[in-house]
Structures are given as structure tokens and as C-alpha cells.
Scaffold this active site. Structure first.
Site, PDB file in Angstrom:
ATOM      1  N   CYS A  78      32.648  40.939  38.274  1.00 18.79           N
ATOM      2  CA  CYS A  78      32.140  41.078  36.902  1.00 18.79           C
ATOM      3  C   CYS A  78      31.066  42.171  36.890  1.00 18.79           C
ATOM      4  O   CYS A  78      30.311  42.316  37.854  1.00 18.79           O
ATOM      5  CB  CYS A  78      31.554  39.751  36.434  1.00 18.79           C
ATOM      6  SG  CYS A  78      30.809  39.866  34.797  1.00 18.79           S
ATOM      7  N   CYS A  80      28.355  42.036  35.632  1.00 20.28           N
ATOM      8  CA  CYS A  80      27.030  41.407  35.777  1.00 20.28           C
ATOM      9  C   CYS A  80      26.647  41.264  37.249  1.00 20.28           C
ATOM     10  O   CYS A  80      25.529  40.900  37.572  1.00 20.28           O
ATOM     11  CB  CYS A  80      27.000  40.038  35.093  1.00 20.28           C
ATOM     12  SG  CYS A  80      27.715  38.691  36.054  1.00 20.28           S
ATOM     13  N   CYS A 111      34.245  35.645  33.682  1.00 21.58           N
ATOM     14  CA  CYS A 111      33.152  35.458  34.632  1.00 21.58           C
ATOM     15  C   CYS A 111      32.605  34.032  34.488  1.00 21.58           C
ATOM     16  O   CYS A 111      32.338  33.572  33.384  1.00 21.58           O
ATOM     17  CB  CYS A 111      32.055  36.481  34.367  1.00 21.58           C
ATOM     18  SG  CYS A 111      30.618  36.264  35.438  1.00 21.58           S
ATOM     19  N   CYS A 114      28.435  34.681  33.443  1.00 24.01           N
ATOM     20  CA  CYS A 114      28.015  35.187  32.124  1.00 24.01           C
ATOM     21  C   CYS A 114      29.103  35.017  31.068  1.00 24.01           C
ATOM     22  O   CYS A 114      28.899  35.360  29.907  1.00 24.01           O
ATOM     23  CB  CYS A 114      27.585  36.643  32.220  1.00 24.01           C
ATOM     24  SG  CYS A 114      28.947  37.794  32.438  1.00 24.01           S
ATOM     25  N   CYS A 137      48.496  44.960  47.480  1.00 27.41           N
ATOM     26  CA  CYS A 137      49.430  45.749  48.289  1.00 27.41           C
ATOM     27  C   CYS A 137      50.142  46.840  47.479  1.00 27.41           C
ATOM     28  O   CYS A 137      50.391  47.925  48.003  1.00 27.41           O
ATOM     29  CB  CYS A 137      50.409  44.871  49.042  1.00 27.41           C
ATOM     30  SG  CYS A 137      51.361  43.754  48.030  1.00 27.41           S
ATOM     31  N   HIS A 168      56.193  41.721  48.470  1.00 24.57           N
ATOM     32  CA  HIS A 168      55.313  42.551  49.288  1.00 24.57           C
ATOM     33  C   HIS A 168      55.947  43.938  49.367  1.00 24.57           C
ATOM     34  O   HIS A 168      57.153  44.076  49.229  1.00 24.57           O
ATOM     35  CB  HIS A 168      55.137  41.960  50.698  1.00 24.57           C
ATOM     36  CG  HIS A 168      54.052  42.649  51.492  1.00 24.57           C
ATOM     37  ND1 HIS A 168      52.816  42.943  50.966  1.00 24.57           N
ATOM     38  CD2 HIS A 168      54.027  43.135  52.760  1.00 24.57           C
ATOM     39  CE1 HIS A 168      52.073  43.562  51.874  1.00 24.57           C
ATOM     40  NE2 HIS A 168      52.795  43.691  52.976  1.00 24.57           N
ATOM     41  N   ASP A 185      52.460  49.412  57.635  1.00 25.84           N
ATOM     42  CA  ASP A 185      51.874  48.541  56.621  1.00 25.84           C
ATOM     43  C   ASP A 185      50.438  48.987  56.366  1.00 25.84           C
ATOM     44  O   ASP A 185      49.536  48.684  57.157  1.00 25.84           O
ATOM     45  CB  ASP A 185      51.922  47.071  57.044  1.00 25.84           C
ATOM     46  CG  ASP A 185      51.557  46.167  55.866  1.00 25.84           C
ATOM     47  OD1 ASP A 185      50.516  46.413  55.230  1.00 25.84           O
ATOM     48  OD2 ASP A 185      52.324  45.226  55.578  1.00 25.84           O
ATOM     49  N   GLU A 188      47.479  46.403  56.297  1.00 27.25           N
ATOM     50  CA  GLU A 188      47.066  45.810  57.563  1.00 27.25           C
ATOM     51  C   GLU A 188      46.798  46.882  58.626  1.00 27.25           C
ATOM     52  O   GLU A 188      46.482  46.534  59.768  1.00 27.25           O
ATOM     53  CB  GLU A 188      48.169  44.875  58.075  1.00 27.25           C
ATOM     54  CG  GLU A 188      48.686  43.892  57.026  1.00 27.25           C
ATOM     55  CD  GLU A 188      47.789  42.684  56.836  1.00 27.25           C
ATOM     56  OE1 GLU A 188      47.605  41.936  57.790  1.00 27.25           O
ATOM     57  OE2 GLU A 188      47.273  42.500  55.727  1.00 27.25           O
TER      58      GLU A 188
END
Ligand SMILES: [Zn+2]
Length: 322
Positions: A78, A80, A111, A114, A137, A168, A185, A188
Site C-alpha cells: 500500500c 501508506c 489495505c 488504512c 512469473c 507457470h 527459469d 528461480e
């Protein structure tokens, strides 16, 4: 037919990555001095005679991208300052609005502290992602592929977007030294471990499809072990998938032939020979060598068990905790 639909949806996924202006911006954005300094170090330390200079560039790019460039986010912070937000669903990006960042959906959060609304637009334009530098991903692979194209693409059909039907994505590049397509990948920072998903994450999969600029290839046999194979016929008619891929590849060959004839002003004979050498021979070579080259080259013991990106609840829910 979700598999067929996603094949059609991704046919031109690499088009944005081949754009020369985007490639120039990518090269200006990343820390080339640092990358090549590290590649030199890798070259000095390298004990694998099968790896050449550009394989080491790819390895360093994986490291750089994950550790110095891109950020994983499960949910947005957020403004904030709080990172405690609750999902409130998602909405499609309005189709009648200008959409330079190619936003597909906007995830909405609230949030906890807030109470204000926080949005997480899912960006698909790789050039925009060089500035945003965060995501899951999809964003990771999309942005990584632009950098990969910029560093080793050479304007050739050397990079590949890979999509798994169970949500994925990753990618591959063609290694001249290893003489085959190599699994990468970016999330990773894993190099050449095609059985990462089935053996390490314990992920069950039905289809894995690769998208090149000039062809589509069914990579299910490369990435899915017998034990983790979800029966393909339980989600789609496999013959229809094979037929769709054959039809698309025919269309792609035709487009390539036309581009040689029209854009490069080649004769019919020259165009056919180039088509044979640039597209047909490499594809047949890959299909023929499928069983031999589709084996992982290194031991899985070097890689930590289970998926490393994403919170533990998130990976568990997806069946990817190893
Ligand atoms: Zn807040």
C-alpha cells in the site's frame, strides 16, 4: 478448449521482444559493464568444456535479473507503507481505453491498515516491465526474454517462451555449444533443469508448449515425467492439439517464405533453401533428438527443494512446494 485457446493466444508472444527499439532500450537499461565483468569471472572459473561464452552470458543474466533487477511480488504494498493487503478480486482492463502497457487484468486489494484500494495491474508489454521491474512469473519471463533477446538473440529464432497449462511460464534459448534448446527459469535463476517442476516442485502437469517466433512446439515430453503427467485426454483431445500445432507451423512457414520473397527479394529457390535451413532442419533436428537431449545435465541436489519464489501458502496452494 483452454489448451487450444492459449496456444492461439500466445502465437505472437515474442513479436514485442524482436522489436529493435525495445532491444536498444533494454541494452541501455541494464548494467552491461557489471554483467560482462561477471561473465569474465565465470569464464575463468568455468570447468564445463561444453559451455561457451554466450552460455555464460545467459547464466549471468539469470543471476543479474533475479538478484539485481527484478522483484517478486505476491501482492502490492500500500502507498501508506503497509504490506498487509487483502485481495478483493480482479477486473479486466477496459478494452476501449488506450493500453500502452498491455495490461490484461487489474488485481484489486484493500489495505488492512488504512483501508484504501490498492491496484496491481498485470503488465504484458516487456518494454514497460523494464521500468516497473516487478511481478510474478508472467512478468518475470516476459521481461527476462527481452533482455535475453538483447544479449544473445542476434535477430535469429534463438529464444522461446514456454507455457505450462497449469499456470507457470518459463523460457528456453538455443545454445550453439550444447547444440540444443536449454531450459531457463528466470524466477528461480535455474539453468538447464527441465525436470525442476516435476521432480523438485512435485508439480503435476498436462501440457507444456513452446512458442518460437517461427514455430510452436509441444514440449510436454521434455518437462513432464510419467509420474506427474496429468492425462492430457482429461482436458482436451490430444489429436486436436497436435493438429492445431501442425496447422500453425504450416502457416508460420508460409509467412517466413513470404518474408524472404517480399522483404528480402529472394528468388523462389533461394527462399525455399533458406526455409529448409533456417526452419525445417532445426525443428526436425530437435524432434529427432528429443529422447537423447531432453535429459537434465546436472544433479538436482544443487537446487533447494520446492519453489523459491512466492509465499509458502501460495506455493502450497499450487502444489509446488516440493
Ligand atoms: Zn494503507
Amino acid at each position: 478448449m483452454p489448451v487450444i485457446r492459449s496456444i492461439h493466444a500466445n502465437l505472437n508472444v515474442l513479436l514485442a521482444h524482436k522489436d529493435s527499439r525495445s532491444i536498444d532500450i533494454a541494452l541501455d537499461t541494464i548494467d552491461l559493464a557489471k554483467i560482462y565483468e561477471n561473465v569474465d569471472k565465470l569464464e575463468q572459473e568455468n570447468k564445463d568444456p561444453n559451455l561457451g561464452y554466450d552460455d555464460l552470458v545467459v547464466k549471468e543474466l539469470l543471476r543479474y535479473f533475479k538478484h539485481d533487477f527484478f522483484k517478486w511480488i505476491n501482492s502490492p504494498d500500500c502507498p501508506c507503507g503497509s504490506d498487509k493487503v487483502i485481495s478483493k478480486g480482479a477486473s479486466r482492463f477496459p478494452s476501449n481505453t488506450s493500453n500502452p502497457h498491455k495490461i490484461s487484468i487489474v488485481e484489486v486489494y484493500q489495505c488492512e491498515k488504512c483501508k484504501q484500494r490498492v491496484e496491481f495491474p498485470r503488465v504484458n508489454n516487456p518494454l514497460s516491465l523494464l521500468a516497473f521491474r516487478k511481478g510474478r512469473c508472467g512478468e518475470w519471463v516476459n521481461a527476462f526474454l527481452l533482455l535475453l533477446e538483447a544479449l544473445i538473440g542476434e535477430g535469429k529464432d534463438r529464444t522461446r517462451y514456454v507455457m505450462n497449462h497449469e499456470d507457470h511460464v518459463w523460457c528456453e534459448y538455443f545454445s550453439y555449444n550444447l547444440k540444443r534448446w536449454v531450459h531457463l527459469d528466470p524466477c528461480e535463476a535455474v539453468f538447464d533443469e527441465p525436470l525442476l517442476y516435476c521432480n523438485n516442485w512435485g508439480k503435476q502437469m498436462s501440457y507444456v508448449i513452446g512458442f518460437n517466433a517461427n514455430s510452436v512446439v509441444d514440449l510436454s515430453g521434455k518437462y513432464i515425467t510419467k509420474e506427474k503427467q496429468i492425462p492430457q485426454s482429461s482436458i482436451v483431445d490430444p489429436n486436436l492439439v497436435a493438429k492445431t500445432i501442425r496447422w500453425i507451423n504450416g502457416q508460420k512457414l508460409q509467412q517466413l517464405y513470404n518474408s524472404y520473397r517480399m522483404m528480402q527479394n529472394k528468388t523462389e529457390d533461394q527462399s525455399l533453401i533458406q526455409l529448409y535451413n533456417d526452419a525445417i532442419v532445426p525443428r526436425n533436428h530437435e524432434l529427432l533428438n528429443e529422447t537423447e537431449t531432453f535429459k537434465p545435465t546436472t544433479s538436482h541436489s544443487e537446487i533447494p527443494q520446492g519453489r523459491q519464489t512466492g509465499s509458502s501458502e501460495w506455493t502450497k496452494a499450487r502444489g509446488e512446494s516440493g
